[in-house]
Structures are given as C-alpha cells and as structure tokens.
Design a protein around this motif. Structure first.
Motif, mmCIF file in Angstrom:
data_model
loop_
_atom_site.group_PDB
_atom_site.id
_atom_site.type_symbol
_atom_site.label_atom_id
_atom_site.label_comp_id
_atom_site.label_asym_id
_atom_site.label_seq_id
_atom_site.Cartn_x
_atom_site.Cartn_y
_atom_site.Cartn_z
ATOM 1 N N VAL A 162 -6.251 7.592 -2.612
ATOM 2 C CA VAL A 162 -6.938 6.354 -2.226
ATOM 3 C C VAL A 162 -8.351 6.670 -1.738
ATOM 4 O O VAL A 162 -9.300 5.960 -2.055
ATOM 5 N N THR A 163 -8.479 7.731 -0.936
ATOM 6 C CA THR A 163 -9.780 8.229 -0.494
ATOM 7 C C THR A 163 -9.766 9.749 -0.632
ATOM 8 O O THR A 163 -8.739 10.342 -0.981
ATOM 9 N N ILE A 205 0.847 -1.187 0.000
ATOM 10 C CA ILE A 205 0.000 0.000 0.000
ATOM 11 C C ILE A 205 0.886 1.240 0.000
ATOM 12 O O ILE A 205 2.067 1.170 0.359
ATOM 13 N N ALA A 260 -0.314 7.119 2.571
ATOM 14 C CA ALA A 260 -1.734 7.012 2.893
ATOM 15 C C ALA A 260 -2.001 6.196 4.150
ATOM 16 O O ALA A 260 -3.148 5.856 4.429
ATOM 17 N N THR A 261 -0.970 5.871 4.918
ATOM 18 C CA THR A 261 -1.144 5.040 6.101
ATOM 19 C C THR A 261 -0.405 5.641 7.287
ATOM 20 O O THR A 261 0.594 6.354 7.124
ATOM 21 N N ASN A 299 -3.755 8.280 10.927
ATOM 22 C CA ASN A 299 -4.395 8.061 9.629
ATOM 23 C C ASN A 299 -5.886 8.272 9.853
ATOM 24 O O ASN A 299 -6.538 7.485 10.544
ATOM 25 N N GLU A 321 -7.536 7.992 5.483
ATOM 26 C CA GLU A 321 -6.701 8.309 4.320
ATOM 27 C C GLU A 321 -6.455 7.107 3.417
ATOM 28 O O GLU A 321 -6.082 7.265 2.255
ATOM 29 N N ASN A 322 -6.673 5.906 3.967
ATOM 30 C CA ASN A 322 -6.456 4.704 3.173
ATOM 31 C C ASN A 322 -7.744 3.916 2.950
ATOM 32 O O ASN A 322 -7.861 3.169 1.993
ATOM 33 N N THR A 333 -6.884 11.328 1.447
ATOM 34 C CA THR A 333 -5.479 11.008 1.185
ATOM 35 C C THR A 333 -4.673 12.265 0.878
ATOM 36 O O THR A 333 -5.116 13.121 0.100
#
Length: 257
Positions: A169-170, A137, A141-142, A195, A198-199, A173
């Motif tokens: 990703v969203t 991933i 984003a994490t 986070n 965001e993922n 993000t």
C-alpha cells in the motif's frame, strides 16, 4: 454468464455474479449511465439494463442523471453493523477516544480476511482520510488489522496470512509473511500494534484487540493521526496505555452486558 460458474474454487450462480458485478460498478462509479456500465462490464447492454431495472424496482439503485446506489443498502448495512451487541457497545468507546485524543478513532473487525471499518469518530484535530464506514483494507497494513491477527487463534491467523496477497500500500507496508509473523509475536507480547505509515503516507496509528468472554477476538480499537503529531512518548506510550484501558472497559461491558 448464466447457470453456475466456478468462482475461486466454489460453485456460484452466474446471474448473481452478474448482479453484484453491476452493483459494485455502480457503487464505484456513482452517477454511471447505462451506456457507461455496458461499455465497462463484460455483459450485453440488454443484460445490464435488465439488472439495473430490477435493482431500481427493489430500491437498491436510484436513477438521477445516472445510476446511484440506493438507501436500501443503508438499511442492510446498519443491520449488519449492529447485529452483535459488542459492535454497538464499541461505538461509545470510539467516540470517547476521538474526544479525548482529538484524533480519529475507529473500531475495525475482520471479515473474509480483510479489515472492515464498523465505527469511526473524528476528534477536534482529526485528519479526515478516506476511512469510510464499510471500507475494506488489508489486515497486514493497519494497526487494528495486525492487532486482530495477533490475537486470533494461530491456526485461523495462519490461514488468513497464507491467502493474503500482501499488496504493497505504501513503501512501509509489510509484504513478507515472515516479517509479519515476527511483528505479530511482538504485538501479542505487548498487547498493542503500531502502524507507521504502512497504510497511508504521513499517518500513524495504534491499535488494540477486543476479545469476548470466550477469549475469541471480536475486533480492534485504534487511534490514528498525522505522523508529526503521533510520535515519541505520545505515540509509543500514552496512546497504547489509553487504548489498553479503553479496551479493558469495553471487554468488561461486553462480558456483563
């Protein structure tokens, strides 16, 4: 596609590129037939068949009403996952975090500019999203990925960020390098990353970096769960405190193993 080709600026062996294209296609489409693989891939049916036959002979695919990845990959993957003692030690802490929080806990490392799940454990109330072992991933984003980037040598972190496509990703993000740089500075100051969906929509997480005795970042621990549960004091104070303490214990175990 025979001989050598230029792939991302590097000389690569065309037949090996073909082989891995076929392996990855089988992995993404479990139960794929020869006709389906040949129709989807830019290779002759005879070429696809020869590669599949070779992979089957070597135990890397099995044929059961279609082709599937074989358990030979499990042996290789487990060896990769346990090649560093730190990775093995992290597994216990992931399990402890999942049991204590009741949520999903994971240990993630950076490889080739991406975040890779190495260990994962589910607590009593955990939401089982698609965070399978080995899945890759985006780091940006994490929570774990941002924690790793913030703890890296700045030159190495900058190289990864420069090469990142910053895919969205969203809707939450981070897609701007300058915004990410500002957040990484804040993460480095406080020692942990957040986070906020965001993922994955509806999912929050907290992540902390894990460093070795030489100070180099090894990976990151994180806890994730539904945004309605991971909120307020629990999300912003309790989980960061728990993760920082767990990270300290793991780093001491790694240093004195």
């Amino acid at each position: 596609m025979n001989g050598e080709t230029d792939h991302g600026g590097l000389d690569t062996v065309g037949s090996v590129e073909t082989l891995f294209d076929i392996v990855e296609f089988v992995h993404e489409n479990e139960g794929v037939t020869l006709a389906e693989a040949a129709a989807a891939l830019p290779y002759a049916k005879s070429t696809v068949h020869r590669h599949l036959a070779t992979l089957k002979e070597r135990g890397y695919v099995v044929e059961e009403d279609g082709y599937y990845t074989g358990l030979r990959f499990l042996e290789l993957g487990e060896r990769a996952r346990s090649r560093r003692r730190a990775y093995r030690l992290a597994r216990t802490k992931v399990e402890e975090l999942a049991a204590e929080t009741g949520e999903r806990a994971q240990f993630i490392v950076e490889e080739h500019g991406q975040a890779v799940y190495v260990h994962r454990a589910l607590g009593e109330h955990a939401v089982n999203t698609d965070a399978e072992i080995g899945k890759r991933i985006p780091l940006h984003a994490t929570a774990s990925g941002k924690a790793i980037l913030a703890a890296m040598d700045p030159a190495e972190s900058s190289r990864i960020i420069e090469r990142s496509s910053f895919e969205r990703v969203t809707s939450e993000t981070i897609t701007d390098p300058e915004s990410l740089a500002d957040e990484l500075d804040a993460i480095a100051d406080r020692g942990y990353a957040f986070n906020r969906e965001e993922n994955l929509d509806g999912l929050h997480a907290v992540g902390v970096p894990i460093s070795g005795p030489d100070g180099a970042v090894i990976g990151a621990l994180s806890v994730s769960g539904p945004s309605h549960r991971l909120t307020g004091h629990r999300f912003e104070e309790e989980l960061p405190t728990l993760l920082l303490g767990t990270a300290n214990e793991l780093e001491l175990n790694i240093a004195h193993a």
